[in-house]
Scaffold this motif. Structure first.
Motif, PDB file in Angstrom:
ATOM      1  N   ASP A   1       1.021   4.010  -3.008  1.00  0.00           N
ATOM      2  CA  ASP A   1       0.694   5.404  -2.712  1.00  0.00           C
ATOM      3  C   ASP A   1       1.856   6.328  -3.058  1.00  0.00           C
ATOM      4  O   ASP A   1       1.654   7.438  -3.574  1.00  0.00           O
ATOM      5  CB  ASP A   1       0.324   5.560  -1.238  1.00  0.00           C
ATOM      6  CG  ASP A   1      -1.002   4.884  -0.891  1.00  0.00           C
ATOM      7  OD1 ASP A   1      -1.734   4.503  -1.823  1.00  0.00           O
ATOM      8  OD2 ASP A   1      -1.287   4.740   0.319  1.00  0.00           O
TER       9      ASP A   1
ATOM     10  N   THR B   1       0.826  -1.208   0.000  1.00  0.00           N
ATOM     11  CA  THR B   1       0.000   0.000   0.000  1.00  0.00           C
ATOM     12  C   THR B   1       0.856   1.252   0.000  1.00  0.00           C
ATOM     13  O   THR B   1       0.616   2.199  -0.774  1.00  0.00           O
ATOM     14  CB  THR B   1      -0.926   0.013   1.226  1.00  0.00           C
ATOM     15  OG1 THR B   1      -1.781  -1.129   1.184  1.00  0.00           O
ATOM     16  CG2 THR B   1      -1.772   1.282   1.258  1.00  0.00           C
TER      17      THR B   1
ATOM     18  N   GLN C   1       2.020   6.919  -6.759  1.00  0.00           N
ATOM     19  CA  GLN C   1       0.969   7.833  -7.186  1.00  0.00           C
ATOM     20  C   GLN C   1       1.334   9.287  -6.889  1.00  0.00           C
ATOM     21  O   GLN C   1       1.212  10.164  -7.764  1.00  0.00           O
ATOM     22  CB  GLN C   1      -0.350   7.479  -6.482  1.00  0.00           C
ATOM     23  CG  GLN C   1      -1.558   8.258  -6.997  1.00  0.00           C
ATOM     24  CD  GLN C   1      -1.955   7.834  -8.403  1.00  0.00           C
ATOM     25  OE1 GLN C   1      -2.040   6.641  -8.679  1.00  0.00           O
ATOM     26  NE2 GLN C   1      -2.209   8.790  -9.276  1.00  0.00           N
ATOM     27  N   SER C   2       1.801   9.538  -5.664  1.00  0.00           N
ATOM     28  CA  SER C   2       2.066  10.910  -5.228  1.00  0.00           C
ATOM     29  C   SER C   2       3.351  11.485  -5.806  1.00  0.00           C
ATOM     30  O   SER C   2       3.403  12.684  -6.130  1.00  0.00           O
ATOM     31  CB  SER C   2       2.141  10.967  -3.691  1.00  0.00           C
ATOM     32  OG  SER C   2       0.922  10.571  -3.112  1.00  0.00           O
TER      33      SER C   2
END
Length: 215
Positions: free
Chosen positions: A66, A62, A69-70
């Protein structure tokens, strides 16, 4: 950390003591196969976020998804949009033209960004897929290390098979382990790759119940 996974002659002597195997030729063949396995998984461990010795850091699937993505997918998408032809006026240098060299090759930059975006998006999709199957890097990596080590043992020591063994509680510990030559030998292989002495109860129980589970 660099010595982990080397499976040197000192390691082999200890393996021979733990396993009780006396076939020198078979042991040497096992050693060579395990050196290949060890080199492979040391590279994996040293380049993959996990909780094993020598890893760069430990992050969950996870957290990795994440982060991509960021820090990669969103910024790369925004930068690509900013480099579109219709955005060129934003980069006008008048009246400071003499202070600037020519703008870097937009097409090359965009091609590189698109490749990075495609790579990162695919990687993130793979990580999310692992999450949906309730997988975790640390457990999955342990499984594959054990699986390939067991395959090398089966290949070179076909008569050295897992058997129902004593399941004993360790002195001064709240954990239990299988106590028999096969289990001791498998833990010895595993520790050489990972640098960690773990009981491997679930994995050893799996091969006791079905010695052909990996076929």
């Amino acid at each position: 950390m660099s010595d982990l996974g080397s499976f040197d002659d000192d390691w082999l002597l200890e393996f021979q003591r733990k396993s009780g195997i006396t076939d020198e030729a078979a042991l040497k063949c096992l050693q060579r196969d395990l050196q290949v396995v060890g080199k492979h998984y040391r590279r994996v461990i040293e380049t993959t976020p996990c909780d094993l010795k020598g890893s760069p850091f430990n992050k969950t699937l996870t957290q990795r998804g994440d982060w991509l993505q960021s820090n990669v997918i969103n910024p790369a998408s925004r930068l690509l949009a900013s480099l579109a032809d219709e955005q060129k006026p934003w980069f006008s240098t008048w009246p400071y033209e003499k202070q600037f060299d020519q703008f870097p090759d937009r097409e090359r930059i965009k091609a590189d960004l698109e490749a990075i975006l495609e790579f990162s998006t695919l990687l993130q999709r793979s990580l999310r897929g692992e999450q949906s199957w309730d997988a975790a890097t640390n457990q999955e990596l342990r499984f594959y290390i054990f699986k390939d080590a067991y395959a090398a043992v089966r290949k070179n020591l076909p008569d050295f098979t897992p058997k129902q063994s004593i399941y004993a509680e360790l002195q001064d510990e709240k954990t239990k382990r299988f106590v028999d030559p096969f289990s001791e030998a498998m833990r010895h292989i595993y520790a050489e790759i990972t640098g960690i002495d773990e009981q491997l109860v679930r994995l050893i129980r799996m091969v006791i119940q079905d010695p052909n589970w990996d076929l």
